[in-house]
Every structure is written in structure tokens, then in C-alpha cells.
Scaffold this motif. Structure first.
Motif, PDB file in Angstrom:
ATOM      1  N   VAL A 221       4.849  13.773   2.167  1.00 25.65           N
ATOM      2  CA  VAL A 221       5.247  12.076   1.937  1.00 25.65           C
ATOM      3  C   VAL A 221       5.098  11.498   1.752  1.00 25.65           C
ATOM      4  CG1 VAL A 221       5.445  10.255   4.428  1.00 25.65           C
ATOM      5  CG2 VAL A 221       6.110  13.557   4.504  1.00 25.65           C
ATOM      6  N   THR A 222       5.286  10.298   1.188  1.00 29.87           N
ATOM      7  CA  THR A 222       4.825   9.022   0.656  1.00 29.87           C
ATOM      8  C   THR A 222       5.530   7.814   0.959  1.00 29.87           C
ATOM      9  OG1 THR A 222       4.659  10.094  -1.665  1.00 29.87           O
ATOM     10  CG2 THR A 222       4.157   8.005  -1.084  1.00 29.87           C
TER      11      THR A 222
ATOM     12  N   VAL B   3       0.736  -1.078  -0.047  1.00 31.12           N
ATOM     13  CA  VAL B   3       0.100   0.020  -0.321  1.00 31.12           C
ATOM     14  C   VAL B   3       1.161   0.861   0.047  1.00 31.12           C
ATOM     15  CG1 VAL B   3      -1.860   1.581   0.971  1.00 31.12           C
ATOM     16  CG2 VAL B   3      -1.998  -0.697   1.104  1.00 31.12           C
ATOM     17  N   ARG B   4       0.561   2.017  -1.107  1.00 29.88           N
ATOM     18  CA  ARG B   4       0.831   3.551  -1.030  1.00 29.88           C
ATOM     19  C   ARG B   4       0.170   4.925  -0.850  1.00 29.88           C
ATOM     20  NH1 ARG B   4       6.176   4.000  -3.168  1.00 29.88           N
ATOM     21  NH2 ARG B   4       5.775   6.495  -3.863  1.00 29.88           N
ATOM     22  N   GLU B   5       0.767   5.508   0.473  1.00 30.08           N
ATOM     23  CA  GLU B   5      -0.151   6.436   0.735  1.00 30.08           C
ATOM     24  C   GLU B   5       0.924   7.732   0.618  1.00 30.08           C
ATOM     25  OE1 GLU B   5      -4.389   8.490   2.158  1.00 30.08           O
ATOM     26  OE2 GLU B   5      -3.664   6.586   2.084  1.00 30.08           O
ATOM     27  N   THR B   6       0.104   9.063  -0.090  1.00 32.78           N
ATOM     28  CA  THR B   6       0.580  10.299   0.128  1.00 32.78           C
ATOM     29  C   THR B   6       0.129  10.828   0.770  1.00 32.78           C
ATOM     30  OG1 THR B   6       1.477   9.927  -2.255  1.00 32.78           O
ATOM     31  CG2 THR B   6       1.460  11.913  -1.383  1.00 32.78           C
TER      32      THR B   6
ATOM     33  N   LYS C 151       5.206  -3.201   7.792  1.00 28.55           N
ATOM     34  CA  LYS C 151       6.327  -2.719   7.372  1.00 28.55           C
ATOM     35  C   LYS C 151       6.486  -1.617   6.569  1.00 28.55           C
ATOM     36  CE  LYS C 151      10.827  -4.466   6.471  1.00 28.55           C
ATOM     37  NZ  LYS C 151      11.112  -6.209   6.272  1.00 28.55           N
ATOM     38  N   LEU C 152       7.503  -0.070   6.928  1.00 32.87           N
ATOM     39  CA  LEU C 152       7.800   0.646   6.026  1.00 32.87           C
ATOM     40  C   LEU C 152       8.971  -0.211   4.624  1.00 32.87           C
ATOM     41  CD1 LEU C 152       7.717   3.949   5.314  1.00 32.87           C
ATOM     42  CD2 LEU C 152       9.738   3.515   6.963  1.00 32.87           C
ATOM     43  N   LEU C 153       7.758  -0.188   3.491  1.00 34.63           N
ATOM     44  CA  LEU C 153       9.105  -0.395   2.881  1.00 34.63           C
ATOM     45  C   LEU C 153       9.579   0.703   1.675  1.00 34.63           C
ATOM     46  CD1 LEU C 153       6.207  -3.208   1.562  1.00 34.63           C
ATOM     47  CD2 LEU C 153       8.802  -3.903   2.983  1.00 34.63           C
ATOM     48  N   ASP C 154       9.284   1.539   1.679  1.00 40.18           N
ATOM     49  CA  ASP C 154       9.960   3.121   0.771  1.00 40.18           C
ATOM     50  C   ASP C 154       9.091   3.690   1.521  1.00 40.18           C
ATOM     51  OD1 ASP C 154      10.914   4.521  -0.695  1.00 40.18           O
ATOM     52  OD2 ASP C 154       9.255   4.304  -1.785  1.00 40.18           O
TER      53      ASP C 154
ATOM     54  N   ALA D 161      -1.807   4.526   5.819  1.00 37.92           N
ATOM     55  CA  ALA D 161      -0.976   2.594   4.877  1.00 37.92           C
ATOM     56  C   ALA D 161      -1.330   2.175   5.143  1.00 37.92           C
ATOM     57  CB  ALA D 161      -0.115   3.373   4.855  1.00 37.92           C
ATOM     58  N   ALA D 162      -0.820   1.787   6.392  1.00 32.66           N
ATOM     59  CA  ALA D 162      -0.997   1.012   8.069  1.00 32.66           C
ATOM     60  C   ALA D 162      -2.240   0.331   8.199  1.00 32.66           C
ATOM     61  CB  ALA D 162      -0.142   1.095   8.689  1.00 32.66           C
ATOM     62  N   ARG D 163      -3.350   1.023   7.946  1.00 35.02           N
ATOM     63  CA  ARG D 163      -4.887   0.928   8.401  1.00 35.02           C
ATOM     64  C   ARG D 163      -5.346   0.094   6.921  1.00 35.02           C
ATOM     65  NH1 ARG D 163      -5.128   5.701  10.837  1.00 35.02           N
ATOM     66  NH2 ARG D 163      -5.466   7.100   9.223  1.00 35.02           N
ATOM     67  N   GLN D 164      -5.103   0.452   5.630  1.00 34.96           N
ATOM     68  CA  GLN D 164      -5.483   0.501   4.349  1.00 34.96           C
ATOM     69  C   GLN D 164      -4.676  -1.591   4.238  1.00 34.96           C
ATOM     70  OE1 GLN D 164      -4.782   3.293   0.919  1.00 34.96           O
ATOM     71  NE2 GLN D 164      -4.174   4.608   2.157  1.00 34.96           N
TER      72      GLN D 164
END
Length: 99
Positions: free
Chosen positions: A40-41, A31-34, A49-52, A78-81
Motif C-alpha cells: 500500500v502507498t 507526504v507519501r508513505e509505503t 486528507k487522503l490524496l492518492d 503518512a498523516a503523522r509525518q
């Protein structure tokens, strides 16, 4: 429930394959969230877990406390999604297993 050993083996094999598919599907969640301001993206996996992590040039105009809030809020979104997608996969799997 099963008339022959072959039917039982087939049912067990199908469930095993379905469990593997669930694991693969969960591992594939990304999941990508901006942030609303585009500063911040964040990209996370199905475990949150943070990937990028990407920042726009506008990051230099944020106060440290604003940066922190933007980063944390975006990562949480992003984590919620990701957790919602994971939950949907698990619910579908559980429904299949009840049949």
C-alpha cells in the motif's frame, strides 16, 4: 515601538506576507508513505486528507483484516509525518512573530 506610521505599515505588511507564505507552505505539504511490505502507498496533504492511494498486485494475497490494518497503519504514518511538517512550519512562524 515604531517611530513612524511608515515603519508600522511596513511591519504589518511583512507579517501579512509571512502569514500568506505560511498558508502557502502548509497547503503545499504532501507526504507519501509505503507500507513495509510495499503493498500500500498513501499520499496525504498537510491536513491528513487522503490524496492518492496505490496498491501493488500483492494486495490479492492479503486477508481482509490484514489489508485493513496495512491500509490504516500506512495512512496513519503518512498523516503523522504531514502533521509533523505542519507543526514545524507553525513553530518557525511563531518564533518569527515573537521577534
Amino acid at each position: 515601538m515604531y517611530e513612524t506610521m511608515d515603519e508600522l505599515e511596513d511591519a504589518v505588511r511583512r507579517r501579512l506576507y509571512r502569514m500568506r507564505d505560511l498558508g502557502d507552505d502548509m497547503a503545499a505539504i504532501r507526504v507519501r508513505e509505503t507500507s513495509p511490505d510495499g503493498v500500500v502507498t498513501v499520499e496525504v496533504d498537510g491536513n491528513g486528507k487522503l490524496l492518492d492511494l496505490e496498491f501493488s498486485e500483492a494486495i490479492s494475497r492479503l486477508a481482509p483484516s490484514d489489508f485493513e490494518k496495512t491500509l490504516v497503519d500506512t495512512a496513519m504514518a503518512a498523516a503523522r509525518q504531514a502533521f509533523a511538517q505542519r507543526g514545524e512550519l507553525i513553530e518557525a512562524f511563531n518564533e518569527e512573530m515573537r521577534r
